[in-house]
Each structure stands twice: as structure tokens, then as C-alpha cells.
Design a protein around this motif. Sequence first.
Motif, PDB file in Angstrom:
ATOM      1  N   GLN A  71       0.830  -1.202   0.000  1.00  0.00           N
ATOM      2  CA  GLN A  71       0.000   0.000   0.000  1.00  0.00           C
ATOM      3  C   GLN A  71       0.870   1.260   0.000  1.00  0.00           C
ATOM      4  OE1 GLN A  71      -2.602  -0.332   3.387  1.00  0.00           O
ATOM      5  NE2 GLN A  71      -3.649  -2.155   2.595  1.00  0.00           N
ATOM      6  N   ILE A  72       1.918   1.242   0.814  1.00  0.00           N
ATOM      7  CA  ILE A  72       2.818   2.405   0.872  1.00  0.00           C
ATOM      8  C   ILE A  72       3.533   2.572  -0.463  1.00  0.00           C
ATOM      9  CG2 ILE A  72       4.883   3.352   1.961  1.00  0.00           C
ATOM     10  CD1 ILE A  72       4.018   1.976   4.556  1.00  0.00           C
ATOM     11  N   ALA A  73       3.929   1.453  -1.087  1.00  0.00           N
ATOM     12  CA  ALA A  73       4.603   1.523  -2.385  1.00  0.00           C
ATOM     13  C   ALA A  73       3.697   2.164  -3.426  1.00  0.00           C
ATOM     14  CB  ALA A  73       5.029   0.128  -2.834  1.00  0.00           C
ATOM     15  N   ALA A  74       2.398   1.821  -3.377  1.00  0.00           N
ATOM     16  CA  ALA A  74       1.445   2.417  -4.315  1.00  0.00           C
ATOM     17  C   ALA A  74       1.318   3.917  -4.073  1.00  0.00           C
ATOM     18  CB  ALA A  74       0.089   1.736  -4.172  1.00  0.00           C
ATOM     19  N   GLN A  75       1.297   4.324  -2.814  1.00  0.00           N
ATOM     20  CA  GLN A  75       1.222   5.743  -2.485  1.00  0.00           C
ATOM     21  C   GLN A  75       2.458   6.498  -2.986  1.00  0.00           C
ATOM     22  OE1 GLN A  75       0.044   4.781   1.866  1.00  0.00           O
ATOM     23  NE2 GLN A  75      -0.718   6.885   1.563  1.00  0.00           N
ATOM     24  N   LEU A  76       3.607   5.866  -2.850  1.00  0.00           N
ATOM     25  CA  LEU A  76       4.843   6.484  -3.313  1.00  0.00           C
ATOM     26  C   LEU A  76       4.833   6.678  -4.825  1.00  0.00           C
ATOM     27  CD1 LEU A  76       7.458   4.489  -1.162  1.00  0.00           C
ATOM     28  CD2 LEU A  76       6.748   6.868  -0.846  1.00  0.00           C
ATOM     29  N   THR A  77       4.328   5.674  -5.547  1.00  0.00           N
ATOM     30  CA  THR A  77       4.271   5.762  -6.999  1.00  0.00           C
ATOM     31  C   THR A  77       3.340   6.883  -7.445  1.00  0.00           C
ATOM     32  OG1 THR A  77       4.717   3.397  -7.198  1.00  0.00           O
ATOM     33  CG2 THR A  77       3.768   4.503  -9.116  1.00  0.00           C
ATOM     34  N   VAL A  78       2.219   7.020  -6.775  1.00  0.00           N
ATOM     35  CA  VAL A  78       1.268   8.089  -7.099  1.00  0.00           C
ATOM     36  C   VAL A  78       1.898   9.456  -6.841  1.00  0.00           C
ATOM     37  CG1 VAL A  78      -0.897   9.184  -6.401  1.00  0.00           C
ATOM     38  CG2 VAL A  78      -0.792   6.703  -6.731  1.00  0.00           C
ATOM     39  N   ALA A  79       2.592   9.576  -5.714  1.00  0.00           N
ATOM     40  CA  ALA A  79       3.224  10.854  -5.366  1.00  0.00           C
ATOM     41  C   ALA A  79       4.263  11.257  -6.400  1.00  0.00           C
ATOM     42  CB  ALA A  79       3.866  10.756  -3.983  1.00  0.00           C
ATOM     43  N   MET A  80       4.939  10.284  -6.985  1.00  0.00           N
ATOM     44  CA  MET A  80       5.961  10.575  -7.971  1.00  0.00           C
ATOM     45  C   MET A  80       5.376  10.787  -9.367  1.00  0.00           C
ATOM     46  SD  MET A  80       8.947  10.745  -6.577  1.00  0.00           S
ATOM     47  CE  MET A  80       8.597  11.099  -4.887  1.00  0.00           C
ATOM     48  N   SER A  81       4.539   9.869  -9.809  1.00  0.00           N
ATOM     49  CA  SER A  81       4.065   9.913 -11.198  1.00  0.00           C
ATOM     50  C   SER A  81       2.946  10.919 -11.416  1.00  0.00           C
ATOM     51  CB  SER A  81       3.591   8.517 -11.626  1.00  0.00           C
ATOM     52  OG  SER A  81       2.552   8.063 -10.763  1.00  0.00           O
ATOM     53  N   GLU A  82       2.047  11.071 -10.460  1.00  0.00           N
ATOM     54  CA  GLU A  82       0.907  11.972 -10.645  1.00  0.00           C
ATOM     55  C   GLU A  82       1.162  13.358 -10.055  1.00  0.00           C
ATOM     56  OE1 GLU A  82      -2.738  10.229  -9.343  1.00  0.00           O
ATOM     57  OE2 GLU A  82      -2.442   8.361 -10.477  1.00  0.00           O
ATOM     58  N   LYS A  83       1.745  13.401  -8.883  1.00  0.00           N
ATOM     59  CA  LYS A  83       2.027  14.703  -8.259  1.00  0.00           C
ATOM     60  C   LYS A  83       3.390  15.254  -8.676  1.00  0.00           C
ATOM     61  CE  LYS A  83      -0.808  13.779  -4.167  1.00  0.00           C
ATOM     62  NZ  LYS A  83      -0.841  13.755  -2.671  1.00  0.00           N
ATOM     63  N   THR A  84       4.175  14.428  -9.363  1.00  0.00           N
ATOM     64  CA  THR A  84       5.522  14.780  -9.860  1.00  0.00           C
ATOM     65  C   THR A  84       6.389  15.450  -8.795  1.00  0.00           C
ATOM     66  OG1 THR A  84       4.803  16.918 -10.755  1.00  0.00           O
ATOM     67  CG2 THR A  84       4.675  15.009 -12.229  1.00  0.00           C
ATOM     68  N   LEU A  85       6.389  14.880  -7.612  1.00  0.00           N
ATOM     69  CA  LEU A  85       7.226  15.427  -6.537  1.00  0.00           C
ATOM     70  C   LEU A  85       8.709  15.334  -6.869  1.00  0.00           C
ATOM     71  CD1 LEU A  85       5.480  14.162  -3.250  1.00  0.00           C
ATOM     72  CD2 LEU A  85       5.301  16.386  -4.357  1.00  0.00           C
ATOM     73  N   PHE A  86       9.074  14.434  -7.773  1.00  0.00           N
ATOM     74  CA  PHE A  86      10.487  14.275  -8.106  1.00  0.00           C
ATOM     75  C   PHE A  86      11.076  15.540  -8.719  1.00  0.00           C
ATOM     76  CE2 PHE A  86       8.157  12.867 -11.882  1.00  0.00           C
ATOM     77  CZ  PHE A  86       8.798  13.557 -12.895  1.00  0.00           C
ATOM     78  N   LYS A  87      10.225  16.438  -9.221  1.00  0.00           N
ATOM     79  CA  LYS A  87      10.720  17.675  -9.825  1.00  0.00           C
ATOM     80  C   LYS A  87      11.229  18.675  -8.781  1.00  0.00           C
ATOM     81  CE  LYS A  87       8.059  17.474 -14.105  1.00  0.00           C
ATOM     82  NZ  LYS A  87       7.154  18.214 -15.025  1.00  0.00           N
ATOM     83  N   ASP A  88      10.935  18.407  -7.528  1.00  0.00           N
ATOM     84  CA  ASP A  88      11.455  19.240  -6.440  1.00  0.00           C
ATOM     85  C   ASP A  88      12.924  18.875  -6.233  1.00  0.00           C
ATOM     86  OD1 ASP A  88      12.129  20.578  -4.148  1.00  0.00           O
ATOM     87  OD2 ASP A  88      10.561  19.689  -2.894  1.00  0.00           O
ATOM     88  N   GLU A  89      13.834  19.789  -6.574  1.00  0.00           N
ATOM     89  CA  GLU A  89      15.259  19.471  -6.509  1.00  0.00           C
ATOM     90  C   GLU A  89      15.749  19.224  -5.089  1.00  0.00           C
ATOM     91  OE1 GLU A  89      17.085  24.010  -6.475  1.00  0.00           O
ATOM     92  OE2 GLU A  89      17.120  22.850  -8.330  1.00  0.00           O
ATOM     93  N   ASP A  90      15.018  19.709  -4.084  1.00  0.00           N
ATOM     94  CA  ASP A  90      15.389  19.494  -2.686  1.00  0.00           C
ATOM     95  C   ASP A  90      14.471  18.498  -1.985  1.00  0.00           C
ATOM     96  OD1 ASP A  90      17.675  21.197  -2.418  1.00  0.00           O
ATOM     97  OD2 ASP A  90      16.336  22.920  -2.531  1.00  0.00           O
ATOM     98  N   LEU A  91      13.829  17.652  -2.753  1.00  0.00           N
ATOM     99  CA  LEU A  91      12.916  16.672  -2.162  1.00  0.00           C
ATOM    100  C   LEU A  91      13.672  15.790  -1.169  1.00  0.00           C
ATOM    101  CD1 LEU A  91      10.056  15.448  -2.169  1.00  0.00           C
ATOM    102  CD2 LEU A  91      10.874  13.833  -3.918  1.00  0.00           C
TER     103      LEU A  91
END
Length: 412
Positions: free
Chosen positions: A299-319
Amino acid sequence: MQPLSGQDYVIVSRRFISRPNSASQQENDMTVDVVPTVIYSSMMGVVALAIIQACNKPKHKQTYYLLGLLVLMLTHIIGELYIYSGAYQYAPAIAGFQLPLRMLLGPALYFYAYMAMSSDSTLSVKSYSMALLGPMVVIVAMIPFMFMISGEQKLALANPATRDPELWKIAQFTCLFTAITFIAFTFAYLTATLRLHAQHRRQLMDKFSAIEHRSMDWLRVVLILWGLVWFIYTVNYAATFLGVNWFVLDAFLPVFELSVLLSFTYLALNQSTLSSTEKDNSKETQKRRALLPKDTMRQIAAQLTVAMSEKTLFKDEDLSLNRLATEISVSENYISETLSQELNTNFFQFVNSFRINEAKKLLTDTNLPVTTIVYEVGYKSKSTFNAAFKKIEGVTPSAYRASHLLEIQPES
């Protein structure tokens, strides 16, 4: 830290081993070695200036240990100048005064690295006791040479015609023992420092998506260079006692040492103090670690994938792990355990995999310059982006785009 342990004795030993052919040659043997003298004089100036700059830095434990290391370096350099400049002729009784202090260079470097990279700001009594073991061993080994041989007798050892065979054996033993002990003791601390850095880097990769300004990778490079100098010195030192004189190395080693010293002092003085969250606290993390059921981790892995692919948090250079934990309302420990045990990765690799995938799309589907894509996908610098891209894809971003050139040609 300076690698030429026992170099003063090596120089004297070379003069012992090479019998002068005439009075004039003997006189030349006692002249100043100009090139090493100039180089070590320069090194003394570099370290003196570094000490002054370190005194003006913010007063942290990291700074205090850096100062201690610089003072030990200065002691080493003065000892080298004492021999190379020929000053030992006027006070031979104190030859080797710096050898016990030089044994502290390895521990001092380790202590500096520990204070710079560990969240634990205290060192145990055992750590200090182990550091003092090396100097104590050398002091005991040097007692016969320092106190049983007078200054005149030490100078007499330089000439085969006047040397006492029994005293010569003592001098040889002192030379070899102190050199071998320094090399073994210092390499042990060098290895420990490299392990400390590797642990620090792993800790950062569990917490941050960008680690280049926190990881102190320059220290690892400097440590490897020092190790290389020590290795060359060891080979050269052993060859000297076998009667082989590599004079090219005699000039090369001081120059190499000066280069490493300049690099270390510049980088150490410009190294910012890391925050407590940026330092290694793996012991504390280990204590807090919990075991999650498989379903919970999925469940946590699914949440992480959503946060990255849909919310694009990876674009935060200081994430950071903390920011991600807040975003999906899951504890940092649970995320770390999920990444490690369910996804077989860490936070740094997980975030950067999304960045690289997005970069691949932009490289093949758009004509955006690589320099623009770097910041578009969350990287702070082109060099970091190129290194990460090549590590994952095996080619540079430009080469990847070139191989997919037909796919990005505009339709006619």
C-alpha cells in the motif's frame, strides 16, 4: 595528512649507504636538497595560512579537529625541512622528534571526518586511547636511538668509515620499524575513514534526492590519493634499503604531496558544516526500525508511486524523505522499510529513477536543450544529471537523444 613517514631517516640512510669517494663528495652529501626544501617550505606556508583561515571559521567541533589536523601537518613538514635543509647537522640529537606526533595524523583525519559526517559529536575514551597507541609504540621503539646514541655518534653513522656497526643496527631498526608502524597504523585509519564516508553516503541516499553538496565526495578522492602516495613511498623506501635509489621519485613525491595538501586544505576550509539531519545517525534509525506486513508495504509503495508519477514530486530538486513522508502521511521509517524491502532500492535511487524516466521522454519527444531538461526534471546541475543518466542508461543524455533522433523529427 602527510605520507612521507620516516623520510628524514631515509635521506640519512641513503647517505649512510652511499660511501663518499672523497672529502669533497662527503661535503656535497651534507648540502641542502634545494628542490625538496623549496617544496616543503611552500607546504609550510600553505598549512600556516590554512590554520589562520580555520581560526576565523565558525567555532564547531569539526573546525577544532581540522585545526588539530593542520597543526600535526605543520609538525610533519617542519620535520621534513629539518632534514632536507641540512639543519639536522647542527642539532642531530633531536633527529626524529616529529615521528611520534606524525603517528597521530591518521587518527586526526579520522576524527575530523567523524565530526564532519556523524551526528554523534563525542568520541569515546577508547577512540582516543587507540589513537595514542601508535605514538606510544614508536616512542618505545625510538628510545635506544634517541637516548643511547649521542649527536656526534649519529653524525658519525653517516660515514661508513666512522660508523659503529652496533649503533648502525639500532639506526636501521629505528628507521624500518617507525616507517612500517606508521604505514600500517595510518592505513588502518585511512580504511576506517573510507568506511565512515561510505556509511555517511548511504545514510544520505536514504534521506535526500540530491546529495552532491552533502556527501563530501572530495574527501574520498583525497584519501585515495594519499593512499597512492603512501604506496609509492613504501616501495621507494624498501628499495632504498636494498640499495636502489629512484631519484625521480624523490622529486615526484614532494610535488605530489604538495598537490594533495593544497586540494585538502582548500576543500576542507570550504566545506560547510552539515546539519544534524544531513549527518549519519544510522544507529538511531536502526533502533526505530519496525517490521511491516507485506500488505502494508504494498500500500505504501502504491502511495509512493502516485506521489511521484501523478504529483511529480520528483521535480522538487530538494525533495527529502521528510517532505515525502509529510506529503503522503506515512512515517519516514515506514517509507524507508518499504523502499528497502519491497522495492529493493533507497530514497535517492527511487526518486532519481523517476527523474531519469521523465528526462528520457523529454529527450525523445521534444527539442528542449539538455541544459533545460536538467532543471525540468529536478536536478541542480548538468554534471550531476549526466552522471546519473549514464549510470542508469549506460550512455550520456546527448548520445541517448542521438540514438532516438528519428523519433523526434517533426512531421512534414
